[in-house]
Write an enzyme that holds these catalytic residues in place. Structure first.
Site, PDB file in Angstrom:
ATOM      1  CB  CYS A  90      -0.900  -0.004   1.239  1.00 32.32           C
ATOM      2  SG  CYS A  90      -1.900   1.484   1.428  1.00 32.32           S
ATOM      3  CG  HIS A 148     -14.311  -1.791  -7.142  1.00 24.68           C
ATOM      4  ND1 HIS A 148     -13.815  -0.605  -7.639  1.00 24.68           N
ATOM      5  CD2 HIS A 148     -15.323  -1.459  -6.306  1.00 24.68           C
ATOM      6  CE1 HIS A 148     -14.502   0.398  -7.114  1.00 24.68           C
ATOM      7  NE2 HIS A 148     -15.432  -0.088  -6.314  1.00 24.68           N
ATOM      8  CG  ASP A 152     -14.004 -10.943 -13.943  1.00 25.58           C
ATOM      9  OD1 ASP A 152     -13.178 -10.718 -13.028  1.00 25.58           O
ATOM     10  OD2 ASP A 152     -14.372 -10.065 -14.736  1.00 25.58           O
ATOM     11  NE  ARG A 160     -11.460  -8.613 -13.489  1.00 25.79           N
ATOM     12  CZ  ARG A 160     -12.061  -7.424 -13.661  1.00 25.79           C
ATOM     13  NH1 ARG A 160     -11.360  -6.308 -13.632  1.00 25.79           N
ATOM     14  NH2 ARG A 160     -13.356  -7.372 -13.865  1.00 25.79           N
ATOM     15  CB  CYS A 162      -9.976  -4.624 -10.667  1.00 32.22           C
ATOM     16  SG  CYS A 162      -9.811  -3.430 -11.987  1.00 32.22           S
TER      17      CYS A 162
END
Length: 180
Positions: A90, A148, A152, A160, A162
């Site tokens: 982060c 998010h 998929d 995933r 993202c």
């Protein structure tokens, strides 16, 4: 053809910004401030820092995504197609988030991972913005918006993650030979 177009539009909308999009940068302003007293790559203590305090500490590009839940343009982030071997942290607090061996080419335009480094690396929150049902991914230490989560992704998790490059930092493994 309609199915293809619908799928393409859904994919592009999957990581839409909460407000205006933020252009990603690889300049010095995308690095954490040297005056950030909360930044640590070893401390996993959950932080309770106000947005007003983060605003004083973080560069605008990071603050906008991390605290205002903005996003960078697709295919512009420094890590969307990066292939180095190492760890992603982060950029706000230094929390370890993802290993490079969980990163995959999702073609969505943002760095994508199929699993986190540790179960508590991230936290999750329902996101109903833009009349969509999504799961927001937050840093498990500082609560900053990272991106998010979608269902998929590839095996073994089918997930995933993202993520926005601007709220990530990459530290290459010393023995990997790739130190971009």
């Amino acid at each position: 053809m309609r199915v293809f177009l619908f799928a393409l539009l859904a994919m592009l909308a999957s990581c839409r910004p909460k407000s205006a999009q933020v252009a990603s940068t690889t300049s010095a302003d995308s690095k954490p401030s040297v005056t950030n007293p909360y930044y640590s790559r070893s401390d996993t203590t959950v932080l309770h820092v106000s947005d007003a305090e983060w605003k004083k500490i973080l560069p605008d590009s990071i603050y906008d995504v991390a605290r205002e839940k903005d996003t960078e343009y697709a295919f512009t982030g420094k890590y969307w197609n990066y292939t180095g071997i190492g760890t992603y942290y982060c950029a706000v607090c230094g929390n370890a988030l993802f290993r490079s061996d969980s990163k995959f080419a999702s073609e969505c335009g943002w760095p994508s991972f199929f699993e986190t480094m540790r179960p508590n690396s991230v936290a999750y929150q329902d996101d109903h913005s833009y009349n969509m049902e999504r799961v927001e991914v937050l840093c498990g230490r500082c609560g900053s918006h990272l991106g998010h989560l979608f269902d998929d992704g590839p095996p073994p998790t089918g997930k995933r993650y993202c993520m926005n490059s601007v709220v990530l930092e990459f530290e290459p493994d010393v023995l990997s030979g790739k130190v971009d």
